[in-house]
Design a protein around this motif. Structure first.
Motif, mmCIF file in Angstrom:
data_model
loop_
_atom_site.group_PDB
_atom_site.id
_atom_site.type_symbol
_atom_site.label_atom_id
_atom_site.label_comp_id
_atom_site.label_asym_id
_atom_site.label_seq_id
_atom_site.Cartn_x
_atom_site.Cartn_y
_atom_site.Cartn_z
ATOM 1 N N GLY A 1 -2.497 0.870 4.813
ATOM 2 C CA GLY A 1 -2.243 -0.062 3.765
ATOM 3 C C GLY A 1 -2.969 0.071 2.656
ATOM 4 O O GLY A 1 -3.225 -0.866 1.743
ATOM 5 N N VAL A 2 -3.615 1.362 2.537
ATOM 6 C CA VAL A 2 -4.358 1.569 1.223
ATOM 7 C C VAL A 2 -3.317 2.266 0.243
ATOM 8 O O VAL A 2 -2.760 3.131 0.356
ATOM 9 C CB VAL A 2 -5.493 2.426 1.667
ATOM 10 N N ALA A 3 -3.401 1.855 -0.841
ATOM 11 C CA ALA A 3 -2.661 2.438 -2.155
ATOM 12 C C ALA A 3 -3.836 2.571 -3.209
ATOM 13 O O ALA A 3 -4.218 1.735 -3.999
ATOM 14 C CB ALA A 3 -1.670 1.817 -2.676
ATOM 15 N N LEU A 4 -4.369 4.019 -3.348
ATOM 16 C CA LEU A 4 -5.369 4.062 -4.385
ATOM 17 C C LEU A 4 -4.829 3.616 -5.768
ATOM 18 O O LEU A 4 -3.951 4.271 -6.092
ATOM 19 C CB LEU A 4 -6.024 5.518 -4.328
ATOM 20 N N GLY A 5 -5.747 3.147 -6.508
ATOM 21 C CA GLY A 5 -5.591 2.629 -7.823
ATOM 22 C C GLY A 5 -4.818 1.349 -7.743
ATOM 23 O O GLY A 5 -4.734 0.791 -8.823
ATOM 24 N N LYS A 6 -4.331 0.944 -6.705
ATOM 25 C CA LYS A 6 -3.489 -0.519 -6.389
ATOM 26 C C LYS A 6 -4.455 -1.551 -5.694
ATOM 27 O O LYS A 6 -5.076 -2.450 -5.816
ATOM 28 C CB LYS A 6 -2.080 -0.367 -5.976
ATOM 29 N N THR A 7 -4.566 -1.120 -4.332
ATOM 30 C CA THR A 7 -5.362 -2.026 -3.368
ATOM 31 C C THR A 7 -6.660 -1.764 -3.588
ATOM 32 O O THR A 7 -7.691 -2.518 -3.137
ATOM 33 C CB THR A 7 -4.657 -1.771 -1.992
ATOM 34 N N TYR A 8 -7.194 -0.515 -3.568
ATOM 35 C CA TYR A 8 -8.708 0.138 -4.085
ATOM 36 C C TYR A 8 -8.633 0.925 -4.999
ATOM 37 O O TYR A 8 -7.764 1.982 -5.299
ATOM 38 C CB TYR A 8 -9.107 0.514 -2.494
ATOM 39 N N PRO A 9 -9.735 0.855 -5.823
ATOM 40 C CA PRO A 9 -9.724 1.970 -6.960
ATOM 41 C C PRO A 9 -9.990 3.332 -6.571
ATOM 42 O O PRO A 9 -10.680 3.736 -5.537
ATOM 43 C CB PRO A 9 -11.133 1.542 -7.841
ATOM 44 N N ALA A 10 -9.491 4.353 -7.331
ATOM 45 C CA ALA A 10 -9.740 5.483 -7.240
ATOM 46 C C ALA A 10 -11.296 5.869 -7.750
ATOM 47 O O ALA A 10 -11.569 5.175 -8.478
ATOM 48 C CB ALA A 10 -8.791 6.623 -7.911
ATOM 49 N N PRO A 11 -11.690 6.880 -7.295
ATOM 50 C CA PRO A 11 -13.177 7.073 -7.795
ATOM 51 C C PRO A 11 -13.271 7.081 -9.325
ATOM 52 O O PRO A 11 -12.576 7.786 -10.140
ATOM 53 C CB PRO A 11 -13.680 8.343 -7.197
ATOM 54 N N ILE A 12 -14.314 6.127 -9.842
ATOM 55 C CA ILE A 12 -14.335 6.104 -11.490
ATOM 56 C C ILE A 12 -15.147 7.424 -12.047
ATOM 57 O O ILE A 12 -15.047 7.795 -13.128
ATOM 58 C CB ILE A 12 -15.150 4.857 -11.799
ATOM 59 N N ILE A 13 -15.750 8.346 -11.227
ATOM 60 C CA ILE A 13 -16.223 9.521 -11.599
ATOM 61 C C ILE A 13 -16.292 10.376 -10.422
ATOM 62 O O ILE A 13 -16.371 10.033 -9.162
ATOM 63 C CB ILE A 13 -17.722 9.322 -12.132
ATOM 64 N N ASP A 14 -15.967 11.948 -10.698
ATOM 65 C CA ASP A 14 -16.354 12.831 -9.727
ATOM 66 C C ASP A 14 -17.609 13.213 -9.471
ATOM 67 O O ASP A 14 -18.306 13.435 -10.456
ATOM 68 C CB ASP A 14 -15.474 14.136 -10.323
#
Ligand SMILES: Cc1cc2nc3c(=O)[nH]c(=O)nc-3n(C[C@H](O)[C@H](O)[C@H](O)COP(=O)(O)OP(=O)(O)OC[C@H]3O[C@@H](n4cnc5c(N)ncnc54)[C@H](O)[C@@H]3O)c2cc1C
Length: 485
Positions: free
Chosen positions: A455-468
């Motif tokens: 149930g994880v949608a990166l950028g929607k339910t949980y952020p994508a990493p803000i930095i590499d």
């Protein structure tokens, strides 16, 4: 002839047992006037933060209750401590004022001024003004190098402490306190409005029991269950592997001497090697607390400035949105976000995770460590000027005995190592809770089917990493190189 009253000024020693100022007042023989003065302006740049104020209110309520049990009460005032104490001396006809020493720069400086001011203002009467050692095992000036200099490296500092006579056994609480014939005027605790409004402390209330009884309970639980696994388990945020005594120690609801001796007694009554090892490592952590106070006392500028002066020129970045993502636990790095959300919810964070989140702020985001210090100051229930300064300067590589700046914590491998099943992350970042342990610390690398199944949608339910992280690491090392050049 009757003996005049003694004023006992409580500060960060909110307890009745092992309290040398209170004990000495009882021995003096007259009535005792326990007093608390709310004086945030006297704390310089560091008035108590919001979480600390929540704790302080509960702790004072507990102290007040304890004093009533001894047939006494707590006189509560607000204002400049010298003015208040002078007024109390006049109202109560007191001839003695006792308190336990503090070592933060503002408090240290005020103590001298207050002592001198009280003695000057006492007219013809000789006022007995005395201060006592209470919140440290070894006072900052008791420990110094052979050249009479302060220590800047932990291991020799620890050795020097252990070479000193062992701290004396703690003192019992008095059985009763003599009341004055008439109590001086007092505010009610609620009048101080110490507790932040609106009330956002539900998580803290559930987690903690401020006050002496709560402190004792934590210590007993640690001695029963925690100390045996401490040497191996203290780095694991997914378990309750540490004592969680830090806020109790900060507010002086329990003294380091009480903790020290309770641990020693536990060792002497056990044949278990793991208990001995756990106790030894734990007492070393207590000595880190001593070291932090030693450093702050000798280098009072360090809450705001690096101990190693060359770090003042470090090319930090002004990154508002990075700072906000970090504060809110939305960096896209699960272990970092779990720590920051734990902090927000209960006002505390596991030591290993404090190091990880601090490293992320100063090394991955290149945000000045002072901004991290301020956030912790406002949100930690154990916010402590000495320990917080040491922790941040250690992580940023600019303090005494610090981690070298080039050692950059990798939030993924740290998570995998210290939270191997992802239970800590699942607790504080529940939207990742269904991810298997293999992916929970690096959801951006998980196959789409795994993410969808959890149930994880990166950028929607949980952020994508803000930095590499790898790029951030290279950037941090390049920034460090400019400093060297
Ligand atoms: C960036 C950063 C900021 C920190 N800020 C604070 C702070 O504001 N207040 C605070 O009390 N601690 C601070 N610490 C130190 C440490 O994280 C906490 O003392 C510890 O997590 C408290 O949990 P505990 O009581 O279960 O510790 P335990 O492991 O049970 O240790 C027992 C006691 O020893 C002392 N202690 C343990 N570790 C340290 C340490 N590294 N430095 C100094 N004393 C230590 C504490 O008084 C602690 O309560 C900070 C660490 C870092 C890396």
């Amino acid at each position: 002839m009757s003996i005049s009253p003694t004023i006992v000024w409580f500060r960060q020693d909110l307890r009745l047992d092992d309290n040398p100022a209170l004990d000495e007042a009882v021995r003096r023989g007259g009535a005792v006037i326990p007093t608390y003065i709310w004086a945030p302006d006297a704390e310089g740049d560091w008035p108590p933060g919001a979480a600390g104020r929540w704790w302080l209110h509960q702790s004072l309520a507990s102290l007040e209750k304890g004093l009533r049990g001894l047939g006494s009460r707590l006189v509560i005032r607000r204002g400049d401590p010298l003015d208040v104490l002078r007024d109390l001396v006049g109202q109560a006809g007191a001839e003695a004022v006792y308190w336990n020493r503090r070592y933060e720069p503002a408090a240290d400086g005020h103590d001298e001024r207050i002592k001198a001011g009280l003695s000057e203002g006492s007219g013809g009467t000789a006022l007995d003004v005395r201060t006592f050692k209470s919140s440290l095992l070894f006072e900052p000036d008791e420990v110094c190098t052979k050249q009479w200099k302060p220590y800047q490296v932990y291991t020799p500092f620890r050795k020097a402490c252990l070479a000193l006579p062992s701290p004396p056994e703690p003192i019992e609480a008095p059985a009763r306190l003599k009341r004055p014939r008439r109590w001086p005027e007092s505010l009610a605790l609620d009048d101080l409005e110490v507790e932040p409004q609106p009330d956002w402390a539900a998580g803290m209330r559930e987690e903690w029991t401020p006050g002496g009884a709560g402190a004792r309970e934590r210590l007993d639980e640690f001695l029963r269950e925690g100390v045996v696994g401490y040497a191996t388990g203290r780095d694991r945020p997914d378990r309750i592997g540490t004592s969680r005594l830090s806020p109790h120690l900060h507010f002086g609801e329990i003294s380091p001497r009480q903790v020290w001796h309770a641990v020693k007694h536990r060792v002497s009554s056990s044949r278990n090697r793991a208990v001995r090892q756990g106790a030894e490592v734990f007492l070393s952590q207590l000595i880190w607390r001593e070291f932090a106070h030693h450093l702050l006392h000798h280098f009072p500028h360090t809450p705001a400035e690096p101990l190693r002066a060359k770090y003042a020129a470090f090319p930090w970045i002004d990154d508002e949105s990075g700072l906000r993502a970090w504060q809110r636990g939305r960096t896209g790095y699960p272990i970092v976000d779990a720590g920051m959300r734990e902090l927000w919810a209960i006002g505390w964070m596991h030591n290993r995770v404090r190091m990880i989140v601090a490293s992320f702020l100063v090394k991955d985001l290149l945000i000045p460590w002072q901004q991290g210090v301020r956030w912790f100051w406002d949100t930690l229930v154990d916010a402590d000027l000495a320990n917080n300064t040491l922790g941040w300067q250690w992580t940023a590589g600019c303090g005494a005995d610090a981690a070298p700046y080039f050692r950059v914590f990798n939030p993924v491998s740290q998570g995998q190592r210290f939270d191997p099943k992802g239970e800590y992350v699942a607790r504080w970042v529940p939207e990742l809770g269904k991810l298997p342990p293999k992916w929970i610390h690096r959801p951006w690398e998980a196959p789409p089917s795994v993410l969808a199944g959890a149930g994880v949608a990166l950028g929607k339910t949980y952020p994508a990493p803000i930095i590499d992280h790898d790029e951030a690491r290279r950037r941090a090392l390049a920034a460090l190189a400019t400093l060297k050049g």
